[in-house]
Design an enzyme around this catalytic site. Structure first.
Site, PDB file in Angstrom:
ATOM      1  N   GLU A 172      12.498 -10.027   0.980  1.00 63.43           N
ATOM      2  CA  GLU A 172      11.730  -8.927   1.577  1.00 63.43           C
ATOM      3  C   GLU A 172      12.536  -7.657   1.333  1.00 63.43           C
ATOM      4  O   GLU A 172      13.729  -7.605   1.644  1.00 63.43           O
ATOM      5  CB  GLU A 172      11.555  -9.159   3.083  1.00 63.43           C
ATOM      6  CG  GLU A 172      10.847  -8.004   3.772  1.00 63.43           C
ATOM      7  CD  GLU A 172      10.808  -8.173   5.302  1.00 63.43           C
ATOM      8  OE1 GLU A 172      11.252  -9.222   5.813  1.00 63.43           O
ATOM      9  OE2 GLU A 172      10.349  -7.219   5.972  1.00 63.43           O
ATOM     10  N   HIS A 195      12.762  -3.366   1.559  1.00 67.48           N
ATOM     11  CA  HIS A 195      12.296  -2.057   2.021  1.00 67.48           C
ATOM     12  C   HIS A 195      13.241  -0.985   1.503  1.00 67.48           C
ATOM     13  O   HIS A 195      14.462  -1.164   1.523  1.00 67.48           O
ATOM     14  CB  HIS A 195      12.244  -1.996   3.553  1.00 67.48           C
ATOM     15  CG  HIS A 195      11.306  -2.997   4.125  1.00 67.48           C
ATOM     16  ND1 HIS A 195       9.945  -2.815   4.115  1.00 67.48           N
ATOM     17  CD2 HIS A 195      11.531  -4.204   4.668  1.00 67.48           C
ATOM     18  CE1 HIS A 195       9.366  -3.877   4.646  1.00 67.48           C
ATOM     19  NE2 HIS A 195      10.310  -4.743   4.992  1.00 67.48           N
ATOM     20  N   PRO A 247       0.785  -1.229   0.000  1.00 66.00           N
ATOM     21  CA  PRO A 247       0.000   0.000   0.000  1.00 66.00           C
ATOM     22  C   PRO A 247       0.820   1.284   0.000  1.00 66.00           C
ATOM     23  O   PRO A 247       1.847   1.376   0.672  1.00 66.00           O
ATOM     24  CB  PRO A 247      -0.831  -0.111   1.284  1.00 66.00           C
ATOM     25  CG  PRO A 247      -0.197  -1.176   2.091  1.00 66.00           C
ATOM     26  CD  PRO A 247       0.490  -2.095   1.136  1.00 66.00           C
ATOM     27  N   ASN A 248       0.312   2.212  -0.762  1.00 62.87           N
ATOM     28  CA  ASN A 248       0.814   3.589  -0.882  1.00 62.87           C
ATOM     29  C   ASN A 248       2.052   3.715  -1.765  1.00 62.87           C
ATOM     30  O   ASN A 248       2.445   4.831  -2.105  1.00 62.87           O
ATOM     31  CB  ASN A 248       1.074   4.227   0.499  1.00 62.87           C
ATOM     32  CG  ASN A 248      -0.187   4.323   1.324  1.00 62.87           C
ATOM     33  OD1 ASN A 248      -1.179   4.860   0.844  1.00 62.87           O
ATOM     34  ND2 ASN A 248      -0.189   3.776   2.527  1.00 62.87           N
ATOM     35  N   ARG A 254       6.207  12.205  -1.998  1.00 64.63           N
ATOM     36  CA  ARG A 254       6.314  12.784  -0.654  1.00 64.63           C
ATOM     37  C   ARG A 254       7.439  12.105   0.118  1.00 64.63           C
ATOM     38  O   ARG A 254       7.922  11.056  -0.289  1.00 64.63           O
ATOM     39  CB  ARG A 254       4.988  12.692   0.109  1.00 64.63           C
ATOM     40  CG  ARG A 254       4.571  11.267   0.436  1.00 64.63           C
ATOM     41  CD  ARG A 254       3.337  11.254   1.340  1.00 64.63           C
ATOM     42  NE  ARG A 254       2.890   9.883   1.559  1.00 64.63           N
ATOM     43  CZ  ARG A 254       3.286   9.112   2.559  1.00 64.63           C
ATOM     44  NH1 ARG A 254       4.156   9.540   3.436  1.00 64.63           N
ATOM     45  NH2 ARG A 254       2.827   7.874   2.678  1.00 64.63           N
ATOM     46  N   ASN A 268       7.879  -5.889  -1.379  1.00 62.03           N
ATOM     47  CA  ASN A 268       7.893  -4.770  -0.444  1.00 62.03           C
ATOM     48  C   ASN A 268       6.462  -4.651   0.067  1.00 62.03           C
ATOM     49  O   ASN A 268       5.616  -4.021  -0.571  1.00 62.03           O
ATOM     50  CB  ASN A 268       8.333  -3.468  -1.125  1.00 62.03           C
ATOM     51  CG  ASN A 268       8.408  -2.321  -0.123  1.00 62.03           C
ATOM     52  OD1 ASN A 268       7.892  -2.417   0.996  1.00 62.03           O
ATOM     53  ND2 ASN A 268       9.036  -1.226  -0.522  1.00 62.03           N
ATOM     54  N   ALA A 296       3.200  -1.204   4.662  1.00 59.93           N
ATOM     55  CA  ALA A 296       2.629  -1.303   6.015  1.00 59.93           C
ATOM     56  C   ALA A 296       2.141  -2.709   6.356  1.00 59.93           C
ATOM     57  O   ALA A 296       2.077  -3.073   7.544  1.00 59.93           O
ATOM     58  CB  ALA A 296       1.494  -0.292   6.168  1.00 59.93           C
ATOM     59  N   TYR A 322      12.311   8.271   1.276  1.00 59.15           N
ATOM     60  CA  TYR A 322      12.045   7.331   0.182  1.00 59.15           C
ATOM     61  C   TYR A 322      12.629   7.757  -1.170  1.00 59.15           C
ATOM     62  O   TYR A 322      12.516   7.013  -2.146  1.00 59.15           O
ATOM     63  CB  TYR A 322      10.528   7.132   0.032  1.00 59.15           C
ATOM     64  CG  TYR A 322       9.881   6.567   1.277  1.00 59.15           C
ATOM     65  CD1 TYR A 322      10.085   5.235   1.631  1.00 59.15           C
ATOM     66  CD2 TYR A 322       9.087   7.359   2.097  1.00 59.15           C
ATOM     67  CE1 TYR A 322       9.506   4.704   2.767  1.00 59.15           C
ATOM     68  CE2 TYR A 322       8.496   6.834   3.250  1.00 59.15           C
ATOM     69  CZ  TYR A 322       8.709   5.516   3.573  1.00 59.15           C
ATOM     70  OH  TYR A 322       8.133   4.987   4.698  1.00 59.15           O
ATOM     71  N   ARG A 338      14.130   3.133  12.259  1.00 60.07           N
ATOM     72  CA  ARG A 338      12.939   3.959  12.421  1.00 60.07           C
ATOM     73  C   ARG A 338      12.249   3.645  13.752  1.00 60.07           C
ATOM     74  O   ARG A 338      12.780   2.932  14.590  1.00 60.07           O
ATOM     75  CB  ARG A 338      12.042   3.771  11.200  1.00 60.07           C
ATOM     76  CG  ARG A 338      12.821   4.157   9.921  1.00 60.07           C
ATOM     77  CD  ARG A 338      12.005   4.072   8.694  1.00 60.07           C
ATOM     78  NE  ARG A 338      10.876   4.986   8.771  1.00 60.07           N
ATOM     79  CZ  ARG A 338       9.848   4.925   7.927  1.00 60.07           C
ATOM     80  NH1 ARG A 338       9.821   3.996   6.984  1.00 60.07           N
ATOM     81  NH2 ARG A 338       8.867   5.788   8.040  1.00 60.07           N
TER      82      ARG A 338
HETATM   83  O1  CA2 Z   1      10.886   1.502   3.247  1.00 65.49           O
HETATM   84  C1  CA2 Z   1       9.972   0.867   2.706  1.00 65.49           C
HETATM   85  O2  CA2 Z   1      10.035   0.433   1.566  1.00 65.49           O
HETATM   86  C2  CA2 Z   1       8.665   0.639   3.479  1.00 65.49           C
HETATM   87  O3  CA2 Z   1       8.203  -0.690   3.199  1.00 65.49           O
HETATM   88  C3  CA2 Z   1       7.669   1.667   3.003  1.00 65.49           C
HETATM   89  C4  CA2 Z   1       6.363   1.697   3.818  1.00 65.49           C
HETATM   90  C5  CA2 Z   1       6.609   1.710   5.309  1.00 65.49           C
HETATM   91  O4  CA2 Z   1       5.376   1.488   5.985  1.00 65.49           O
HETATM   92  C6  CA2 Z   1       7.606   0.676   5.727  1.00 65.49           C
HETATM   93  O5  CA2 Z   1       7.890   0.882   7.077  1.00 65.49           O
HETATM   94  C7  CA2 Z   1       8.905   0.757   4.952  1.00 65.49           C
HETATM   95  C8  CA2 Z   1       5.512   2.901   3.509  1.00 65.49           C
HETATM   96  C9  CA2 Z   1       5.294   3.214   2.058  1.00 65.49           C
HETATM   97  C10 CA2 Z   1       4.671   4.556   1.929  1.00 65.49           C
HETATM   98  O6  CA2 Z   1       4.575   4.873   0.581  1.00 65.49           O
HETATM   99  C11 CA2 Z   1       5.075   6.059   0.161  1.00 65.49           C
HETATM  100  C12 CA2 Z   1       4.264   6.824  -0.619  1.00 65.49           C
HETATM  101  C13 CA2 Z   1       4.726   8.017  -1.109  1.00 65.49           C
HETATM  102  C14 CA2 Z   1       6.004   8.442  -0.859  1.00 65.49           C
HETATM  103  C15 CA2 Z   1       6.799   7.649  -0.084  1.00 65.49           C
HETATM  104  C16 CA2 Z   1       6.339   6.450   0.428  1.00 65.49           C
END
Ligand code: CA2
Length: 149
Positions: A97, A99, A11-12, A19, A73, A76, A24, A106
């Site tokens: 896996e 990230h 997700p996301n 952002r 990946n 969440a 990221y 974190r």
């Molecule tokens: O570092 C990673 O790849 C994570 O899997 C990204 C997840 C976070 O919950 C994990 O702890 C680590 C969050 C992804 C959020 O998506 C984004 C959307 C827009 C900009 C940046 C990230």
């Protein structure tokens, strides 16, 4: 034709590059996919993203039937999904896996992964460069695994 490597994103991550660039980076998910395709130089990959847990589980099932390796990946879902963990347990080949950030640097809520105990390897903290690194490592692993043929 060899079986594809599945690269699954949670997700996301469809919003990657829009952002929190300090965590990221500014690379978009489309650019990440292009870097994976370049890294495999013609070997088949399936690259997908979903904000829905069930869809990711369905894709893991598809990979069980058709894939040579899984790079995931889970975003969440890493910290919440026993269902994804259970699906991955059924996969007979290598699992990475992945990230983008180093989840262990974190907040404590990001430290307990349900996926790590069923993963063959973990990549975290390399930024989006972790994706082509994972793909190259996976190509090497599947070439040594009977599931890859
Ligand atoms: O570092 C990673 O790849 C994570 O899997 C990204 C997840 C976070 O919950 C994990 O702890 C680590 C969050 C992804 C959020 O998506 C984004 C959307 C827009 C900009 C940046 C990230």
């Amino acid at each position: 034709m060899s079986k594809p490597i599945y690269i699954l994103n949670g997700p996301n991550l469809n919003r990657l590059g829009t952002r929190e660039p300090e965590i990221y980076g500014s690379t978009t998910l489309a650019e990440v996919e292009a870097s994976c395709r370049e890294a495999v130089s013609g070997s088949p990959i399936v690259f997908r993203q979903s904000n829905r847990e069930y869809e990711i589980i369905e894709w893991i099932h598809e990979a069980i039937d058709q894939g040579s390796g899984i790079i995931i990946n889970p975003a969440a879902f890493t910290f919440t999904s026993m269902a994804i963990m259970d699906a991955l347990k059924m996969f007979p080949g290598p699992i990475i896996e992945l990230h983008i950030s180093n989840i262990h640097r974190r907040e404590p809520i990001y430290h307990k992964s349900y996926v790590s105990p069923v993963a063959t390897a973990i990549i975290a903290g390399l930024g989006t460069y972790g994706y082509p690194v994972a793909v190259r490592s996976m190509l090497d692993m599947v070439s040594k695994s009977s599931v890859g043929t």
